[in-house]
Design an enzyme around this catalytic site. Structure first.
Site, short mmCIF file in Angstrom:
data_model
loop_
_atom_site.label_atom_id
_atom_site.label_comp_id
_atom_site.label_asym_id
_atom_site.label_seq_id
_atom_site.Cartn_x
_atom_site.Cartn_y
_atom_site.Cartn_z
CG ASP A 97 -0.29 -0.25 2.53
OD1 ASP A 97 0.87 -0.72 2.55
OD2 ASP A 97 -0.92 0.03 3.57
NE ARG A 98 5.44 2.93 4.35
CZ ARG A 98 6.62 2.70 4.94
NH1 ARG A 98 6.84 1.54 5.56
NH2 ARG A 98 7.56 3.61 4.89
CB THR A 119 -5.59 -0.17 10.13
OG1 THR A 119 -6.83 -0.46 9.48
CG2 THR A 119 -5.46 -1.03 11.37
#
Length: 248
Positions: A97-98, A119
């Site tokens: 995701d990063r 999250t």
């Protein structure tokens, strides 16, 4: 429909989109349960589904099984290249995701501080020449609250945002305290990015479901117009990943 579906499997929910003919994101749905997602995907004609997954690997396998004979499922993995120099010695240790948020912002060729409030809340710093300078990871807003209530049966979480800066009850105090911690992360992240880049970044991008809790105007000494909120940055990066693969 020739364009792929773009699916982000987060720790707490999924988001589904696709790229329109105008190369913009069309948001199709969000949820937490797997069955409604599968039903939604099966109702849409698409040649394949591009997936960014930070949740359980079984979710992607379920998707493979459900899409068999209908669409190809392609899961994004962190790779070197894409005009980005990763600082991680082992790129596979960087969360997908990063990495996708880096892909999303790279076409602008700007120095960027990316603050992703999900999250977990993360920071990633990218120079204008494509060098990933590193980042931070900390518990997100919801995790901070949950950490408190797990240690005491007397504490509760109230999802409704309280009014004012000081809580008049325990639930409000927890909400405001955790929000202040998130704000402090964002403020310090901007200063850390400035230190790494030796100047303020050209762009500060805030993404993630809890990005709305960050007061953009209160970030320290950031010039007007530099802060931008892009809530679906991972999906934008997934679209860039697919674009690269199709042109390779």
């Amino acid at each position: 429909m020739s364009e792929p579906l773009l699916l982000e499997f987060g720790n707490t929910r999924w988001k589904l989109a696709r790229v329109t003919d105008q190369e913009t994101l069309e948001f199709l749905g969000v949820g937490s349960e797997l069955e409604p997602l599968i039903a939604l995907i099966q109702s849409i004609s698409a040649p394949y589904v591009a997936v960014a997954n930070v949740a359980k690997p079984e979710h992607v396998q379920r998707l493979h099984d459900a899409c068999k004979g209908r669409a190809e499922v392609q899961e994004a993995v962190v790779e070197s290249g894409y005009d980005i120099t990763l600082c991680y010695q082992d790129p596979s240790r960087l969360g997908v995701d990063r990495w996708l948020t880096l892909l999303a912002v790279r076409p602008a060729k700007e120095s960027v501080a990316i603050i992703d409030a999900g999250t977990a809340v993360t920071l990633d710093v990218l120079s204008a020449d494509g060098e990933h300078l590193g980042g931070w990871i900390a518990p997100g807003f919801r995790l901070m609250q949950e950490a408190l209530i797990q240690k005491s049966s007397r504490l509760r979480i109230n999802d409704e945002a309280p009014v004012g800066l000081i809580g008049k009850g325990t639930e409000a105090a927890i909400h405001l305290g955790c929000q202040a911690s998130l704000q402090g992360f964002a403020a310090e992240a901007v200063l850390a990015a400035k230190e790494s880049l030796q100047e303020y970044p050209d762009r500060v991008i805030i993404t993630g479901g809890d990005g709305k809790l960050i007061n953009k105007k209160a970030l320290p000494h950031v010039p007007e117009g530099v802060v931008e909120e892009r809530p679906h940055l991972v999906l934008e990066g997934l679209a860039q990943w697919i674009k690269h693969r199709r042109s390779a």
